[in-house]
Design a protein around this motif. Structure first.
Motif, short mmCIF file in Angstrom:
data_model
loop_
_atom_site.label_atom_id
_atom_site.label_comp_id
_atom_site.label_asym_id
_atom_site.label_seq_id
_atom_site.Cartn_x
_atom_site.Cartn_y
_atom_site.Cartn_z
N PHE A 64 84.24 54.46 47.74
CA PHE A 64 82.86 54.76 48.08
C PHE A 64 81.98 53.51 47.89
CE2 PHE A 64 84.78 58.67 46.43
CZ PHE A 64 84.65 59.48 47.55
N PRO A 65 81.34 53.03 48.97
CA PRO A 65 80.49 51.84 48.84
C PRO A 65 79.16 52.16 48.17
CG PRO A 65 80.44 52.65 51.10
CD PRO A 65 81.43 53.50 50.37
N VAL A 66 78.73 51.29 47.27
CA VAL A 66 77.46 51.45 46.56
C VAL A 66 76.70 50.13 46.64
CG1 VAL A 66 76.36 51.94 44.35
CG2 VAL A 66 78.45 53.15 44.99
N ASP A 67 75.41 50.21 46.95
CA ASP A 67 74.59 49.00 47.08
C ASP A 67 74.23 48.43 45.71
OD1 ASP A 67 74.39 49.02 49.92
OD2 ASP A 67 72.90 50.60 49.78
N GLU A 68 74.14 47.12 45.67
CA GLU A 68 73.60 46.41 44.51
C GLU A 68 72.16 46.01 44.85
OE1 GLU A 68 74.82 45.94 41.63
OE2 GLU A 68 76.97 46.31 41.81
N TYR A 69 71.19 46.66 44.20
CA TYR A 69 69.79 46.45 44.54
C TYR A 69 69.21 45.25 43.79
CZ TYR A 69 69.53 50.81 47.13
OH TYR A 69 69.72 51.79 48.06
N TYR A 70 68.37 44.52 44.50
CA TYR A 70 67.68 43.39 43.88
C TYR A 70 66.62 43.90 42.90
CZ TYR A 70 69.66 39.86 47.03
OH TYR A 70 70.50 39.00 47.69
N ARG A 71 66.46 43.16 41.82
CA ARG A 71 65.46 43.50 40.81
C ARG A 71 64.26 42.54 40.87
NH1 ARG A 71 67.89 46.42 36.41
NH2 ARG A 71 66.30 45.54 35.03
N GLY A 92 62.24 46.11 33.06
CA GLY A 92 62.59 45.72 31.71
C GLY A 92 64.04 46.01 31.37
N ASP A 93 64.49 45.49 30.22
CA ASP A 93 65.86 45.71 29.77
C ASP A 93 66.12 47.21 29.58
OD1 ASP A 93 66.24 43.01 29.73
OD2 ASP A 93 65.76 42.79 27.60
N GLY A 94 67.19 47.69 30.20
CA GLY A 94 67.55 49.09 30.09
C GLY A 94 66.74 50.02 30.97
N GLU A 95 65.75 49.49 31.69
CA GLU A 95 64.92 50.31 32.56
C GLU A 95 65.62 50.55 33.89
OE1 GLU A 95 60.25 50.48 34.09
OE2 GLU A 95 61.10 48.63 33.26
N ARG A 96 65.55 51.77 34.36
CA ARG A 96 66.20 52.11 35.62
C ARG A 96 65.50 51.42 36.78
NH1 ARG A 96 65.41 56.03 39.62
NH2 ARG A 96 63.65 56.95 38.46
N VAL A 97 66.28 50.85 37.67
CA VAL A 97 65.71 50.21 38.86
C VAL A 97 65.28 51.30 39.83
CG1 VAL A 97 66.16 48.68 40.80
CG2 VAL A 97 67.15 48.17 38.57
N ARG A 98 64.01 51.29 40.19
CA ARG A 98 63.49 52.27 41.15
C ARG A 98 63.67 51.72 42.56
NH1 ARG A 98 59.99 56.06 38.65
NH2 ARG A 98 60.22 55.85 36.38
N VAL A 99 64.06 52.57 43.46
CA VAL A 99 64.31 52.13 44.84
C VAL A 99 63.53 53.00 45.82
CG1 VAL A 99 66.55 51.09 44.38
CG2 VAL A 99 66.43 53.53 44.91
N GLY A 100 62.34 53.43 45.42
CA GLY A 100 61.52 54.28 46.27
C GLY A 100 60.86 53.52 47.40
N LYS A 101 60.13 54.24 48.23
CA LYS A 101 59.42 53.64 49.36
C LYS A 101 58.19 52.88 48.87
CE LYS A 101 60.92 57.38 52.43
NZ LYS A 101 60.52 58.51 53.29
N ILE A 102 57.97 51.69 49.41
CA ILE A 102 56.87 50.82 48.99
C ILE A 102 55.89 50.62 50.14
CG2 ILE A 102 56.26 48.51 48.16
CD1 ILE A 102 58.97 48.33 46.84
N VAL A 103 54.61 50.72 49.84
CA VAL A 103 53.55 50.46 50.82
C VAL A 103 52.57 49.46 50.21
CG1 VAL A 103 53.76 52.71 51.93
CG2 VAL A 103 52.17 52.42 50.02
N VAL A 104 51.78 48.84 51.08
CA VAL A 104 50.83 47.80 50.65
C VAL A 104 49.43 48.20 51.08
CG1 VAL A 104 50.25 45.35 50.73
CG2 VAL A 104 52.64 46.07 50.93
N VAL A 105 48.50 48.19 50.12
CA VAL A 105 47.09 48.48 50.39
C VAL A 105 46.31 47.18 50.29
CG1 VAL A 105 45.05 49.77 49.64
CG2 VAL A 105 47.31 50.80 49.45
N ASP A 106 45.47 46.92 51.28
CA ASP A 106 44.63 45.73 51.27
C ASP A 106 43.35 46.04 50.50
OD1 ASP A 106 43.27 43.42 51.69
OD2 ASP A 106 43.16 43.56 53.87
N GLU A 107 43.20 45.41 49.33
CA GLU A 107 42.01 45.60 48.50
C GLU A 107 41.19 44.32 48.52
OE1 GLU A 107 43.24 46.87 44.62
OE2 GLU A 107 43.65 48.93 45.27
N ASN A 108 40.27 44.26 49.46
CA ASN A 108 39.38 43.10 49.62
C ASN A 108 40.17 41.79 49.76
OD1 ASN A 108 37.08 44.77 49.30
ND2 ASN A 108 37.30 44.66 47.06
N GLY A 109 41.19 41.84 50.61
CA GLY A 109 41.98 40.65 50.87
C GLY A 109 43.15 40.43 49.92
#
Length: 398
Positions: free
Chosen positions: A244-251, A271-288
């Protein structure tokens, strides 16, 4: 709005008894989502509503959500106006008879245009026929004449890639990507290629490649439009039990100038021992300045650039129905979390789509400035329930 004397629509009466300038001003107040209905009223209205001067007179008052339910050459995308609760269909993208199943493409707004770039698809001319291939195609939707225009293809075909627009320079930047298709949870190729699209010249220019192979990543422009960031994604892969192939996610993230140059690496975001989150990311423009938000499960995290950490921001008030997921997109500075109002079983939907009734979309909206939630319910324009997880969501301001 002052009616342009060179506009053919101004030579005919728009509304009897009113000067054309006043009539044009009245029509400009109608939400863009209803313009399609107005264009069939008469020739003078169609010419006016299709003119560049009229579109410019809207002054970016119409903030619209664009939903691509699946391959846009087969299923028409729709614009949604959350203020008028109205839908407007877009024509399907030009069809290539040799390819099908386009997904993981990027939908990028830039000015009065919406660009659809790359993606992953199946090509009947390739072998084996069931192996997805990346696409280099580029199309632009022109809201002036309401049609799709082919643009110069990318130098390297790619899907699931980082992408960001630089409006001040008229550029679109793309980085990384691969051939992964939504039908397959893993596998697929990865690339390092980075390119810049120059809108005025309709050409792609190669830039310095990424430090490593990266796909499924997110791109945005920071430092007042001077830096191009590529964050997260997956690179190498490993197998479980050799099967079963599993991705190695960038941190981490990598950064370069919008005109090119060497890449620098931003350290570990977790952080050390913190689970890597791989959720959907969006970008909000806040005054540039870009503000990044991640939707992981029911939690919304906010990226703090000073500490290079993802911090808890809020929680979605209502969970997605069982066996369903959220769509995540930015519209007018707010976070839109989109899901179905009730449970949808997509395996049954694919078998008997013609027997299904359109579903209802439940949209929860978060205001990062006020830190408040509100919601709205909208009847879906599609004659079948859509898979929110694989649908491509974008937004545009007209």
């Amino acid at each position: 709005m002052k009616c342009d004397s060179g506009d053919p629509s101004c030579s005919a009466t728009l509304i009897p008894g009113l000067p054309n300038d006043v009539a044009a001003w009245i029509l400009s107040k109608v939400p863009y989502s209803h313009h399609g209905r107005l264009k069939v009223t008469c020739r003078s209205w169609r010419l006016l509503l299709s003119s560049k001067s009229f579109l410019a007179s809207l002054n970016n008052r119409n903030h619209l959500l664009c939903i691509f339910p699946q391959d846009p050459s087969i299923a028409s995308p729709f614009l949604f106006d959350p203020h008028a609760l109205a839908w407007c269909p877009l024509p399907p993208m030009p069809c290539n008879p040799h390819v099908y199943g386009l997904c993981n493409f990027a939908a990028v707004p830039l000015g009065p245009h919406l660009y659809v770039l790359g993606g992953s698809l199946f090509d009947t001319r390739s072998f084996p026929i069931d192996r997805p291939s990346p696409s280099a195609s580029a199309f632009r939707f022109n809201f002036h004449d309401f049609s799709w225009e082919p643009r110069a293809p990318m130098l390297s075909p790619r899907g699931s890639f980082a992408c960001a627009a630089v409006p001040s320079r008229g550029h679109i930047l793309v980085a990384g990507g691969g051939s992964r298709h939504t039908m397959f949870g893993a596998a697929g190729s990865r690339i390092r290629s980075v390119e810049r699209y120059e809108v005025g010249r309709d050409r792609w220019v190669a830039m310095d490649p990424l430090p490593g192979f990266r796909a499924g990543c997110v791109g945005f422009v920071g430092r007042e439009g001077r830096e191009f960031w590529v964050m997260g994604g997956y690179g190498a892969s490993r197998t479980i039990s050799g099967v079963f192939p599993v991705d190695e996610y960038y941190r981490d993230a990598v950064v370069t100038g919008v005109e090119g140059g060497a890449w620098r690496e931003v350290g570990d975001m977790w952080g050390d021992g913190e689970r890597v989150r791989v959720g959907k990311i969006v970008v909000v423009d806040e005054n540039g300045c870009p503000a990044l938000f991640m939707l992981d499960g029911n939690e919304i995290l906010r990226y703090d650039m000073s500490s290079n950490r993802w911090l808890y921001e809020s929680r979605v008030p209502r969970k997605a129905p069982y066996n369903s997921s959220f769509g995540f997109v930015v519209l007018d500075g707010e976070l839109y979390v989109v899901t179905h109002l009730c449970v949808v079983y997509f395996t049954e939907t694919r078998r008997s789509r013609h027997q299904k009734r359109p579903g209802t979309l439940f949209i929860q909206i978060y205001d990062p400035k006020k830190k408040t939630w509100r919601s709205l319910v909208a009847k879906s324009p599609f004659n079948y329930p859509i898979d929110i997880n694989s649908a491509v969501l974008s937004s545009i301001c007209l």
